[in-house]
Design a protein around this motif. Sequence first.
Motif, PDB file in Angstrom:
ATOM      1  N   SER A   4      12.703  19.184  37.702  1.00  0.00           N
ATOM      2  CA  SER A   4      12.089  17.854  37.751  1.00  0.00           C
ATOM      3  C   SER A   4      11.494  17.614  39.137  1.00  0.00           C
ATOM      4  N   VAL A   5      10.280  17.088  39.171  1.00  0.00           N
ATOM      5  CA  VAL A   5       9.558  16.890  40.433  1.00  0.00           C
ATOM      6  C   VAL A   5       9.054  15.453  40.542  1.00  0.00           C
ATOM      7  N   LEU A   6       9.257  14.861  41.711  1.00  0.00           N
ATOM      8  CA  LEU A   6       8.678  13.556  42.024  1.00  0.00           C
ATOM      9  C   LEU A   6       7.514  13.779  42.971  1.00  0.00           C
ATOM     10  N   LEU A   7       6.328  13.302  42.617  1.00  0.00           N
ATOM     11  CA  LEU A   7       5.149  13.431  43.460  1.00  0.00           C
ATOM     12  C   LEU A   7       5.041  12.216  44.360  1.00  0.00           C
ATOM     13  N   VAL A   8       4.850  12.451  45.657  1.00  0.00           N
ATOM     14  CA  VAL A   8       4.732  11.340  46.613  1.00  0.00           C
ATOM     15  C   VAL A   8       3.462  11.532  47.430  1.00  0.00           C
ATOM     16  N   ASP A   9       2.460  10.696  47.158  1.00  0.00           N
ATOM     17  CA  ASP A   9       1.181  10.795  47.859  1.00  0.00           C
ATOM     18  C   ASP A   9       0.412   9.499  47.650  1.00  0.00           C
ATOM     19  N   ASP A  10      -0.249   9.006  48.701  1.00  0.00           N
ATOM     20  CA  ASP A  10      -0.992   7.755  48.561  1.00  0.00           C
ATOM     21  C   ASP A  10      -2.422   7.966  48.076  1.00  0.00           C
ATOM     22  N   GLN A  11      -2.780   9.228  47.780  1.00  0.00           N
ATOM     23  CA  GLN A  11      -4.112   9.522  47.264  1.00  0.00           C
ATOM     24  C   GLN A  11      -4.013   9.895  45.784  1.00  0.00           C
ATOM     25  N   PRO A  12      -4.423   8.994  44.895  1.00  0.00           N
ATOM     26  CA  PRO A  12      -4.274   9.217  43.455  1.00  0.00           C
ATOM     27  C   PRO A  12      -4.895  10.517  42.952  1.00  0.00           C
ATOM     28  N   LEU A  13      -6.038  10.891  43.510  1.00  0.00           N
ATOM     29  CA  LEU A  13      -6.690  12.113  43.037  1.00  0.00           C
ATOM     30  C   LEU A  13      -5.849  13.348  43.351  1.00  0.00           C
ATOM     31  N   LEU A  14      -5.227  13.369  44.524  1.00  0.00           N
ATOM     32  CA  LEU A  14      -4.367  14.499  44.879  1.00  0.00           C
ATOM     33  C   LEU A  14      -3.148  14.543  43.965  1.00  0.00           C
ATOM     34  N   SER A  15      -2.560  13.378  43.718  1.00  0.00           N
ATOM     35  CA  SER A  15      -1.405  13.335  42.822  1.00  0.00           C
ATOM     36  C   SER A  15      -1.773  13.844  41.436  1.00  0.00           C
ATOM     37  N   PHE A  18      -2.071  17.653  41.525  1.00  0.00           N
ATOM     38  CA  PHE A  18      -0.749  18.290  41.534  1.00  0.00           C
ATOM     39  C   PHE A  18      -0.083  18.170  40.168  1.00  0.00           C
ATOM     40  N   ARG A  19      -0.203  17.000  39.536  1.00  0.00           N
ATOM     41  CA  ARG A  19       0.412  16.796  38.228  1.00  0.00           C
ATOM     42  C   ARG A  19      -0.157  17.786  37.200  1.00  0.00           C
ATOM     43  N   LEU A  20      -1.470  17.963  37.213  1.00  0.00           N
ATOM     44  CA  LEU A  20      -2.095  18.872  36.254  1.00  0.00           C
ATOM     45  C   LEU A  20      -1.601  20.305  36.446  1.00  0.00           C
ATOM     46  N   VAL A  21      -1.460  20.712  37.710  1.00  0.00           N
ATOM     47  CA  VAL A  21      -0.979  22.069  37.992  1.00  0.00           C
ATOM     48  C   VAL A  21       0.470  22.227  37.547  1.00  0.00           C
ATOM     49  N   LEU A  22       1.302  21.257  37.888  1.00  0.00           N
ATOM     50  CA  LEU A  22       2.731  21.371  37.607  1.00  0.00           C
ATOM     51  C   LEU A  22       3.042  21.260  36.126  1.00  0.00           C
ATOM     52  N   GLU A  23       2.393  20.329  35.444  1.00  0.00           N
ATOM     53  CA  GLU A  23       2.733  20.118  34.045  1.00  0.00           C
ATOM     54  C   GLU A  23       2.185  21.199  33.123  1.00  0.00           C
ATOM     55  N   ALA A  24       1.393  22.106  33.661  1.00  0.00           N
ATOM     56  CA  ALA A  24       0.934  23.258  32.876  1.00  0.00           C
ATOM     57  C   ALA A  24       2.018  24.331  32.813  1.00  0.00           C
ATOM     58  N   GLN A  25       3.118  24.119  33.569  1.00  0.00           N
ATOM     59  CA  GLN A  25       4.201  25.096  33.611  1.00  0.00           C
ATOM     60  C   GLN A  25       5.329  24.682  32.666  1.00  0.00           C
ATOM     61  N   PHE A 102       7.836  23.300  54.138  1.00  0.00           N
ATOM     62  CA  PHE A 102       6.528  22.658  54.239  1.00  0.00           C
ATOM     63  C   PHE A 102       5.431  23.626  53.829  1.00  0.00           C
ATOM     64  N   LEU A 103       4.366  23.035  53.297  1.00  0.00           N
ATOM     65  CA  LEU A 103       3.205  23.794  52.859  1.00  0.00           C
ATOM     66  C   LEU A 103       1.945  23.064  53.291  1.00  0.00           C
ATOM     67  N   LEU A 104       0.839  23.783  53.302  1.00  0.00           N
ATOM     68  CA  LEU A 104      -0.450  23.156  53.540  1.00  0.00           C
ATOM     69  C   LEU A 104      -0.948  22.547  52.231  1.00  0.00           C
ATOM     70  N   LYS A 105      -1.725  21.467  52.357  1.00  0.00           N
ATOM     71  CA  LYS A 105      -2.213  20.803  51.148  1.00  0.00           C
ATOM     72  C   LYS A 105      -3.213  21.648  50.365  1.00  0.00           C
ATOM     73  N   ASP A 106      -3.809  22.630  51.016  1.00  0.00           N
ATOM     74  CA  ASP A 106      -4.749  23.487  50.292  1.00  0.00           C
ATOM     75  C   ASP A 106      -4.076  24.769  49.792  1.00  0.00           C
ATOM     76  N   VAL A 107      -2.753  24.714  49.655  1.00  0.00           N
ATOM     77  CA  VAL A 107      -2.009  25.880  49.181  1.00  0.00           C
ATOM     78  C   VAL A 107      -2.510  26.293  47.795  1.00  0.00           C
ATOM     79  N   PRO A 108      -2.646  27.589  47.533  1.00  0.00           N
ATOM     80  CA  PRO A 108      -3.032  28.039  46.192  1.00  0.00           C
ATOM     81  C   PRO A 108      -1.995  27.583  45.171  1.00  0.00           C
ATOM     82  N   PRO A 109      -2.420  27.231  43.975  1.00  0.00           N
ATOM     83  CA  PRO A 109      -1.476  26.759  42.951  1.00  0.00           C
ATOM     84  C   PRO A 109      -0.285  27.686  42.738  1.00  0.00           C
TER      85      PRO A 109
END
Length: 216
Positions: A4-15, A18-25, A102-109
């Motif tokens: 289970s993952v909680l996404l925390v980000d103030d930029q809706p597009l980034l969230s 991330f959601r699309l990448v994670l929920e494909a798993q 920690f990771l960079l925000k441009d980390v490969p999926p």
Amino acid sequence: MTISVLLVDDQPLLSLGFRLVLEAQPDIKVVGEAPDGAKAVAMTRALEPDVVLMDIRMPVMDGIEATRAIVASGSASRSLVLTTFDLDEYVYAALRAGASGFLLKDVPPADLLSAIRAVAGGHAVVAPAVTRRLLERFAPMLPSGSGPAPLEQLTAREREVLDLVARGLTNTEIAGRLVLSEATVKAHVGRLLAKLQLRDRVQIVIFAYDNGFRSI
């Protein structure tokens, strides 16, 4: 087992990304999204996610304070912090606050997914590129250390391994650099953790900073 993952980000597009990448798993489920650190702390308490994917720069409460609050609460949730090259000093503060990596925000999926699974499994994740940049930026400002006692416990080879781990190299890269087997490198890292009473590779990086470590 589903992570289970909680996404925390103030930029809706980034969230959303991330959601699309994670929920494909099949083994990962996004259980919520928080736009700031304060809501992240509250949602972590309510949802008890395995991993909190935490931004740093946010309104109300930043990711550092949120991570510190989550750790202080005794929560089993582990924070995985995301950053950019321009915010390295905040990454170090987040690690001191108790983040598991920690990771960079441009980390490969694929790397993001591997990191989430590793953190959920109790391991630490250190982005090599950020670690190297942190060392380059802060090395001239590091103190000489509180004393030689901790380092006196280490053999010359263990000091070499400590230096390379702190610079963000993987066990495979260290093995290649020192012409050792990966099993031998893993054993050296294990002895380092035991001798220095550290929890994981993230704490090795922090130890290197705090002691102004220089390889011999």
